[in-house]
Design a protein around this motif. Structure first.
Motif, short mmCIF file in Angstrom:
data_model
loop_
_atom_site.label_atom_id
_atom_site.label_comp_id
_atom_site.label_asym_id
_atom_site.label_seq_id
_atom_site.Cartn_x
_atom_site.Cartn_y
_atom_site.Cartn_z
N GLN A 5 117.21 12.03 0.00
CA GLN A 5 116.68 10.73 0.38
C GLN A 5 117.07 9.76 -0.15
O GLN A 5 116.82 9.95 -1.52
CB GLN A 5 115.25 11.05 1.71
N ILE A 6 116.85 8.45 -0.20
CA ILE A 6 115.80 7.52 -1.53
C ILE A 6 114.79 7.31 -1.14
O ILE A 6 113.80 6.92 -0.77
CB ILE A 6 115.97 5.71 -0.49
N VAL A 103 106.94 6.24 -3.01
CA VAL A 103 105.77 7.07 -3.74
C VAL A 103 104.84 6.09 -4.75
O VAL A 103 105.86 4.99 -5.67
CB VAL A 103 106.91 8.34 -4.71
N TYR A 104 104.03 5.69 -4.58
CA TYR A 104 102.83 4.97 -4.73
C TYR A 104 102.18 5.64 -5.83
O TYR A 104 101.72 6.81 -6.44
CB TYR A 104 101.99 4.56 -4.22
N LEU A 105 102.77 4.93 -7.29
CA LEU A 105 102.19 5.49 -9.39
C LEU A 105 100.84 4.71 -8.81
O LEU A 105 100.97 3.25 -8.92
CB LEU A 105 103.06 5.39 -9.74
N ILE A 159 107.12 16.10 -6.42
CA ILE A 159 107.99 17.29 -5.82
C ILE A 159 107.30 17.99 -4.63
O ILE A 159 108.27 17.97 -3.81
CB ILE A 159 108.81 17.80 -6.62
N GLU A 160 106.21 18.54 -5.37
CA GLU A 160 105.02 19.08 -4.32
C GLU A 160 105.02 18.61 -3.13
O GLU A 160 104.92 19.15 -1.70
CB GLU A 160 103.73 20.20 -5.46
N LYS A 161 104.55 17.00 -2.88
CA LYS A 161 104.11 15.94 -1.67
C LYS A 161 105.13 15.98 -0.80
O LYS A 161 105.51 15.97 0.41
CB LYS A 161 103.67 15.28 -2.37
N LEU A 162 106.43 15.40 -1.75
CA LEU A 162 107.98 16.16 -1.23
C LEU A 162 108.09 17.17 0.50
O LEU A 162 109.04 16.72 1.16
CB LEU A 162 109.45 15.64 -1.79
#
Length: 162
Positions: A5-6, A103-105, A159-162
């Motif tokens: 995915q993007i 993905v908000y940093l 990565i865990e949240k994805l």
């Protein structure tokens, strides 16, 4: 296993988008694109002079980053872009359907300000940080990750949240 995915890494200048984006792309084996490198020279000049970009300045740049996303749908990609407003995120996600994720940093003004003051050779002056926070429309549909941890921990959290 994270699906192809993007992934748009978003946040204000100094939130670690480029650093985290490169690490994340390496770990996922996705191509990496730094949105800053797609700015036209006029935008870079304006920011170097200490002037914030307006929506007109950003329009073509956002459309170009959307094209990059579309071109990389089959491989997945990590694209770094501040994406401060919802309307910018709408442009970036156009024609990507369910094949993209923001993905908000997230970090405090104080933390990011201290990082920017240490940074050298970047065209975004620390003084423009307040304008970025003023423009920021906190995303409701993004994965939110705190930047108050090590880069490796941030990547693992994503990565865990994805």
């Amino acid at each position: 296993m994270v699906k192809k995915q993007i992934l748009f890494l978003m946040g204000v200048s100094g939130s670690g988008k480029s650093t985290i984006g490169k690490l994340l792309a390496d770990k996922l084996q996705f191509p990496f694109f730094d949105g800053d490198s797609f700015h036209p020279e006029a935008n870079v000049k304006k920011m170097k002079e200490g002037h914030p970009l307006n929506d007109d300045d950003r329009q073509g740049w956002l459309e170009k980053l959307n094209e990059v996303g579309i071109e990389n749908l089959s491989t997945g990609a990590v694209i770094v872009c501040s994406s401060l407003k919802q309307k910018y995120r709408t442009i970036l996600g156009k024609n990507l359907e369910n094949n993209h994720q923001f993905v908000y940093l997230e970090g405090s003004f104080e933390l990011i300000d201290s990082r920017l003051r240490e940074r050298k050779n970047h065209y975004m002056p620390a003084g423009l940080l307040q304008s970025q926070f003023d423009d920021l429309e906190t995303p409701l549909d993004a994965l939110t990750v705190s930047i108050d941890q090590t880069p490796d921990d941030i990547v693992n959290d994503i990565i865990e949240k994805l």
